[in-house]
Design a protein around this motif. Structure first.
Motif, PDB file in Angstrom:
ATOM      1  N   LEU A 164      -1.123   3.145  10.188  1.00  0.00           N
ATOM      2  CA  LEU A 164      -2.095   3.906  10.960  1.00  0.00           C
ATOM      3  C   LEU A 164      -3.514   3.447  10.637  1.00  0.00           C
ATOM      4  CD1 LEU A 164      -2.343   7.597  11.719  1.00  0.00           C
ATOM      5  CD2 LEU A 164      -4.065   6.665  10.207  1.00  0.00           C
ATOM      6  N   GLN A 165      -3.773   3.167   9.370  1.00  0.00           N
ATOM      7  CA  GLN A 165      -5.120   2.789   8.952  1.00  0.00           C
ATOM      8  C   GLN A 165      -5.548   1.435   9.525  1.00  0.00           C
ATOM      9  OE1 GLN A 165      -4.779   3.440   4.724  1.00  0.00           O
ATOM     10  NE2 GLN A 165      -5.652   5.487   4.906  1.00  0.00           N
ATOM     11  N   LEU A 166      -4.616   0.643  10.005  1.00  0.00           N
ATOM     12  CA  LEU A 166      -4.970  -0.610  10.664  1.00  0.00           C
ATOM     13  C   LEU A 166      -5.640  -0.372  12.022  1.00  0.00           C
ATOM     14  CD1 LEU A 166      -1.728  -2.687  10.040  1.00  0.00           C
ATOM     15  CD2 LEU A 166      -3.947  -2.980   8.896  1.00  0.00           C
ATOM     16  N   PHE A 167      -5.334   0.770  12.649  1.00  0.00           N
ATOM     17  CA  PHE A 167      -5.780   1.019  14.015  1.00  0.00           C
ATOM     18  C   PHE A 167      -6.732   2.200  14.153  1.00  0.00           C
ATOM     19  CE2 PHE A 167      -1.559  -0.917  14.216  1.00  0.00           C
ATOM     20  CZ  PHE A 167      -1.823  -2.013  15.009  1.00  0.00           C
ATOM     21  N   ALA A 168      -6.745   3.090  13.193  1.00  0.00           N
ATOM     22  CA  ALA A 168      -7.449   4.359  13.333  1.00  0.00           C
ATOM     23  C   ALA A 168      -8.955   4.210  13.142  1.00  0.00           C
ATOM     24  CB  ALA A 168      -6.904   5.371  12.330  1.00  0.00           C
ATOM     25  N   SER A 169      -9.671   5.165  13.715  1.00  0.00           N
ATOM     26  CA  SER A 169     -11.096   5.268  13.432  1.00  0.00           C
ATOM     27  C   SER A 169     -11.244   5.714  11.978  1.00  0.00           C
ATOM     28  CB  SER A 169     -11.743   6.305  14.362  1.00  0.00           C
ATOM     29  OG  SER A 169     -11.256   7.607  14.058  1.00  0.00           O
ATOM     30  N   SER A 170     -12.441   5.599  11.438  1.00  0.00           N
ATOM     31  CA  SER A 170     -12.638   5.982  10.036  1.00  0.00           C
ATOM     32  C   SER A 170     -12.383   7.472   9.833  1.00  0.00           C
ATOM     33  CB  SER A 170     -14.042   5.602   9.561  1.00  0.00           C
ATOM     34  OG  SER A 170     -15.024   6.186  10.386  1.00  0.00           O
ATOM     35  N   GLU A 171     -12.738   8.301  10.814  1.00  0.00           N
ATOM     36  CA  GLU A 171     -12.501   9.741  10.700  1.00  0.00           C
ATOM     37  C   GLU A 171     -11.007  10.065  10.696  1.00  0.00           C
ATOM     38  OE1 GLU A 171     -13.583  13.942  12.964  1.00  0.00           O
ATOM     39  OE2 GLU A 171     -13.947  12.049  13.999  1.00  0.00           O
ATOM     40  N   ILE A 172     -10.281   9.458  11.584  1.00  0.00           N
ATOM     41  CA  ILE A 172      -8.836   9.700  11.650  1.00  0.00           C
ATOM     42  C   ILE A 172      -8.156   9.147  10.402  1.00  0.00           C
ATOM     43  CG2 ILE A 172      -6.720   9.061  12.881  1.00  0.00           C
ATOM     44  CD1 ILE A 172      -8.347   9.344  15.483  1.00  0.00           C
ATOM     45  N   SER A 173      -8.585   7.996   9.961  1.00  0.00           N
ATOM     46  CA  SER A 173      -8.026   7.412   8.746  1.00  0.00           C
ATOM     47  C   SER A 173      -8.239   8.343   7.549  1.00  0.00           C
ATOM     48  CB  SER A 173      -8.671   6.053   8.493  1.00  0.00           C
ATOM     49  OG  SER A 173      -8.121   5.455   7.355  1.00  0.00           O
ATOM     50  N   TRP A 174      -9.443   8.864   7.416  1.00  0.00           N
ATOM     51  CA  TRP A 174      -9.771   9.792   6.324  1.00  0.00           C
ATOM     52  C   TRP A 174      -8.914  11.054   6.422  1.00  0.00           C
ATOM     53  CZ3 TRP A 174     -11.832  10.282   1.724  1.00  0.00           C
ATOM     54  CH2 TRP A 174     -12.169  11.538   1.259  1.00  0.00           C
ATOM     55  N   ASP A 175      -8.833  11.645   7.607  1.00  0.00           N
ATOM     56  CA  ASP A 175      -8.041  12.865   7.790  1.00  0.00           C
ATOM     57  C   ASP A 175      -6.562  12.615   7.516  1.00  0.00           C
ATOM     58  OD1 ASP A 175     -10.366  14.181   8.448  1.00  0.00           O
ATOM     59  OD2 ASP A 175      -9.901  14.373  10.590  1.00  0.00           O
ATOM     60  N   ALA A 176      -6.054  11.469   7.937  1.00  0.00           N
ATOM     61  CA  ALA A 176      -4.647  11.135   7.684  1.00  0.00           C
ATOM     62  C   ALA A 176      -4.393  10.971   6.185  1.00  0.00           C
ATOM     63  CB  ALA A 176      -4.253   9.861   8.435  1.00  0.00           C
ATOM     64  N   GLN A 177      -5.340  10.362   5.486  1.00  0.00           N
ATOM     65  CA  GLN A 177      -5.221  10.208   4.029  1.00  0.00           C
ATOM     66  C   GLN A 177      -5.241  11.576   3.346  1.00  0.00           C
ATOM     67  OE1 GLN A 177      -4.859   7.243   2.200  1.00  0.00           O
ATOM     68  NE2 GLN A 177      -4.516   8.586   0.477  1.00  0.00           N
ATOM     69  N   GLN A 178      -6.129  12.453   3.785  1.00  0.00           N
ATOM     70  CA  GLN A 178      -6.205  13.799   3.202  1.00  0.00           C
ATOM     71  C   GLN A 178      -4.930  14.595   3.490  1.00  0.00           C
ATOM     72  OE1 GLN A 178      -8.655  14.711   1.059  1.00  0.00           O
ATOM     73  NE2 GLN A 178      -9.134  12.555   1.387  1.00  0.00           N
ATOM     74  N   LEU A 179      -4.394  14.452   4.678  1.00  0.00           N
ATOM     75  CA  LEU A 179      -3.136  15.115   5.017  1.00  0.00           C
ATOM     76  C   LEU A 179      -2.010  14.582   4.143  1.00  0.00           C
ATOM     77  CD1 LEU A 179      -1.395  17.000   6.721  1.00  0.00           C
ATOM     78  CD2 LEU A 179      -1.274  15.190   8.455  1.00  0.00           C
ATOM     79  N   TYR A 180      -1.987  13.291   3.919  1.00  0.00           N
ATOM     80  CA  TYR A 180      -0.976  12.682   3.054  1.00  0.00           C
ATOM     81  C   TYR A 180      -1.044  13.278   1.646  1.00  0.00           C
ATOM     82  CZ  TYR A 180       1.416   9.120   0.270  1.00  0.00           C
ATOM     83  OH  TYR A 180       2.253   8.474  -0.601  1.00  0.00           O
ATOM     84  N   VAL A 181      -2.240  13.335   1.073  1.00  0.00           N
ATOM     85  CA  VAL A 181      -2.418  13.896  -0.276  1.00  0.00           C
ATOM     86  C   VAL A 181      -1.984  15.357  -0.295  1.00  0.00           C
ATOM     87  CG1 VAL A 181      -4.137  14.520  -2.023  1.00  0.00           C
ATOM     88  CG2 VAL A 181      -4.213  12.268  -0.939  1.00  0.00           C
TER      89      VAL A 181
END
Length: 133
Positions: free
Chosen positions: A76-93
Motif C-alpha cells: 500500500l505504501q508504494l501507491f498511497a498518499s503520505s496521509e493514507i500511508s501514515w493512517d494505514a501505519q497507525q492502524l497497523y500498530v
C-alpha cells in the motif's frame, strides 16, 4: 524561382512532417494512458488488499494473517498518499496492539477502518478525475 512542383513538394513535406509529429504524440499519449491505467489498477488493488488483510487479521489474529497484513501495508505504501500511508501505519500498530491485548474496542477499530477506507475512496476518485497520482 520556385515552380509549382517545388511548392507542392514543400507542402507535401510539411504535411508529412506534421503527420509524423501527430503520430509520435499519439503513441506517447497511448503509452502514458496505459501506464496510468495500470498504476491506478495497482493502487486500487493495494488499497483493497490492505483493508481485506485488516479484516482477516481482526478475526483470525494468527501469524499468517499478521504477515499478510504487514506485506499488504508495505505494498500500500508504494501507491498511497503520505496521509493514507501514515493512517494505514497507525492502524497497523493499533491492530497489532489490539490483538495482543484482550481484544476489546472493536468499535474504535471499526471507526479507524471506516475513516481510512473513506480517505482511500476519495484518493481513488480524485486520481481518476485528475489522471495523476
Amino acid at each position: 524561382q520556385m515552380t509549382i512542383d517545388d511548392i507542392l513538394t514543400i507542402i507535401s513535406l510539411v504535411i508529412a512532417f506534421l503527420s509524423a509529429c501527430v503520430s509520435f504524440y499519439a503513441v506517447h499519449q497511448a503509452r502514458k494512458t496505459a501506464l496510468t491505467g495500470t498504476y491506478f489498477s495497482e493502487m486500487a488493488h493495494a488499497y483493497s488488499e490492505y483493508l481485506r488483510c485488516v479484516s482477516e487479521f481482526a478475526f483470525r489474529r494468527d501469524v499468517s494473517s499478521r504477515d499478510a497484513l504487514a506485506a499488504a501495508l508495505y505494498r500500500l505504501q508504494l501507491f498511497a498518499s503520505s496521509e493514507i500511508s501514515w493512517d494505514a501505519q497507525q492502524l497497523y500498530v493499533f491492530l497489532i496492539d489490539w490483538a495482543a491485548s484482550n481484544p476489546t474496542g472493536a468499535l474504535s477499530l471499526d471507526e479507524q477502518v471506516n475513516s481510512l477506507g473513506a480517505k482511500m475512496r476519495n484518493h481513488l476518485t480524485q486520481a481518476r478525475k485528475r489522471g495523476r497520482f
